[in-house]
Design an enzyme around this catalytic site. Structure first.
Site, mmCIF file in Angstrom:
data_model
loop_
_atom_site.group_PDB
_atom_site.id
_atom_site.type_symbol
_atom_site.label_atom_id
_atom_site.label_comp_id
_atom_site.label_asym_id
_atom_site.label_seq_id
_atom_site.Cartn_x
_atom_site.Cartn_y
_atom_site.Cartn_z
ATOM 1 N N GLN A 132 0.758 -1.265 -0.015
ATOM 2 C CA GLN A 132 -0.082 0.050 -0.018
ATOM 3 C C GLN A 132 0.821 1.351 0.109
ATOM 4 O O GLN A 132 1.768 1.188 0.715
ATOM 5 C CB GLN A 132 -1.007 0.067 1.316
ATOM 6 N N TYR A 134 1.119 5.526 0.207
ATOM 7 C CA TYR A 134 0.760 6.764 0.355
ATOM 8 C C TYR A 134 1.547 7.525 -0.567
ATOM 9 O O TYR A 134 2.856 7.577 -0.239
ATOM 10 C CB TYR A 134 1.001 7.529 1.681
ATOM 11 N N HIS A 279 -12.157 4.211 4.714
ATOM 12 C CA HIS A 279 -10.945 4.350 5.538
ATOM 13 C C HIS A 279 -11.511 4.061 6.981
ATOM 14 O O HIS A 279 -10.973 4.328 8.141
ATOM 15 C CB HIS A 279 -10.209 5.669 5.731
ATOM 16 N N ARG A 282 -12.092 6.613 9.460
ATOM 17 C CA ARG A 282 -10.873 7.440 9.992
ATOM 18 C C ARG A 282 -10.314 8.753 9.366
ATOM 19 O O ARG A 282 -9.791 9.551 9.922
ATOM 20 C CB ARG A 282 -9.633 6.651 10.087
#
Length: 380
Positions: A132, A134, A279, A282
């Site tokens: 994953q 970002y 998410h 969140r």
């Protein structure tokens, strides 16, 4: 099934035990949402609204629980979500969960803001890890991150698109969490009253964002909602997605989608799958639940395009609810970490068993040996 099935027969039992074993700042980091946490509650409420028509006199079922996704055949229709700072919840979490995924033939995802390097975790995924991302602002850093992930054995890339800006996560802030954790008198007291976590953590040291720090060179404590990852992160656009598509030659998944139109554009732009998620509440407290938008996204992208789902899942029945609503596959993050915090790797393995047995129990009530026909049994 292990003896834990008698004492902890549900994810909620593991959650209760995890809350008692973790320091308050760790618990609030893992279990909190943002704002008034109404989106997290909405996830649960909307899942509970989905009901099915049971069946009788169908004979003894021979269950087929396998599911295919992105060219791989998995033993079950669910996987282990990437979770940031996973090793904070329990030391060695990333490696333990990667090993579990490989042993049980379910996918495991490593977050780029995990506490272990991809080089340390990837070999345990047996060549089927999910990584994953970002998105970093610097293209050179991005290229290097992707190379390191690929060389470490990660096959599927997940671009998280629903974190364009840091959320508030007020309960997490009140808990005093920083990244890396800073030992204040309040934190020290919390650790002293949770000896199992503290002793396990003392053996390996306080967790750090090792992968990100290898690019920033910075290790000072920051707010957990503004950790060092934000120093190099950008908010991606469609050009960024295209650059990723050109650099990554494996499956590319985009996570954090709640709009049918966005899903269609992602399909057209070359994403191999869309991950429907808010998410877990969140990021945005004004978001719809993931499950209530899933059917419209399925209709928009057509019947054959892969859709992944998360947010609020706590049982095998929830997994069936998602499959009946249009998902091809379901991921869970907190549930596996409740298991780790409760009993270490044995607790995480127990989560797999709980979910698999609950899937069979509920398919049995529906008179279905597999997932085919689930949507027809859903009450409209």
């Amino acid at each position: 099934m292990s003896d834990l099935d008698q004492t902890h027969p549900a994810i909620s039992d593991l959650r209760d035990r995890a809350r008692r074993r973790l320091p308050r700042f760790v618990w609030d980091f893992m279990d909190s949402a943002t704002g008034t946490e109404s989106t997290e509650k909405r996830n649960r409420d909307k899942l509970d609204e989905i009901r099915f028509r049971p069946d009788v006199l169908f004979g003894e079922p021979e269950f087929r629980l396998e599911k295919s996704l992105l060219g791989r055949d998995y033993a079950l229709p669910f996987g282990i979500s990437p979770v940031g700072m996973s090793g904070l919840v329990w030391p060695g979490a990333e490696v333990a969960l990667a090993k579990l995924g490989a042993e049980r033939n379910i996918p495991y995802g490593l977050s780029c803001v995990a506490t272990q390097l991809p080089e340390n975790v990837g070999p345990h995924t047996k060549g089927d890890g999910w990584f994953q991302l970002y998105p970093p602002r610097d293209p050179k850093i991005r290229t290097d991150m992707l190379k390191r992930a690929k060389d470490s054995g990660f096959r599927t890339l997940v671009l998280t698109a629903d974190v364009p800006y840091a959320s508030r996560r007020e309960r997490q802030r009140r808990g005093g969490m920083t990244s890396p954790p800073r030992i204040t008198p309040r934190i020290a007291w919390q650790c002293a009253t949770r000896p199992a976590w503290s002793l396990a953590t003392a053996r390996v040291g306080m967790p750090r964002l090792a992968f990100i720090e290898s690019y920033t060179g910075r290790s000072g404590a920051l707010s957990s909602t503004a950790h060092v990852g934000y120093l190099i992160r950008t908010s991606p656009d469609w050009d960024y997605l295209q650059a990723l598509r050109e650099e990554w030659d494996g499956p590319l998944v985009v996570k954090g989608i709640l709009e049918p139109g966005d899903a269609v554009k992602l399909k057209q732009a070359g994403a191999d799958a869309v991950w429907v998620s808010n998410h877990a509440g969140r990021q945005f407290d004004g978001a719809p639940s993931s499950i209530e938008v899933l059917p419209a996204i399925r209709e928009a992208v057509g019947p054959d395009y892969p859709l992944i789902f998360d947010s609020g899942v706590r049982s095998g029945l929830d997994i069936l609810r998602a499959l009946a609503s249009g998902a091809d596959f379901v991921f869970l993050g907190r549930a596996f970490h409740y298991g780790l915090a409760s009993f270490g790797p044995r607790g995480a393995a127990h989560v797999v068993d709980l979910l698999a047995e609950d899937i069979k129990a509920n398919l049995g009530q529906l008179g279905l040996p597999s997932y085919e026909g689930l949507a027809d049994r859903r009450l409209k």
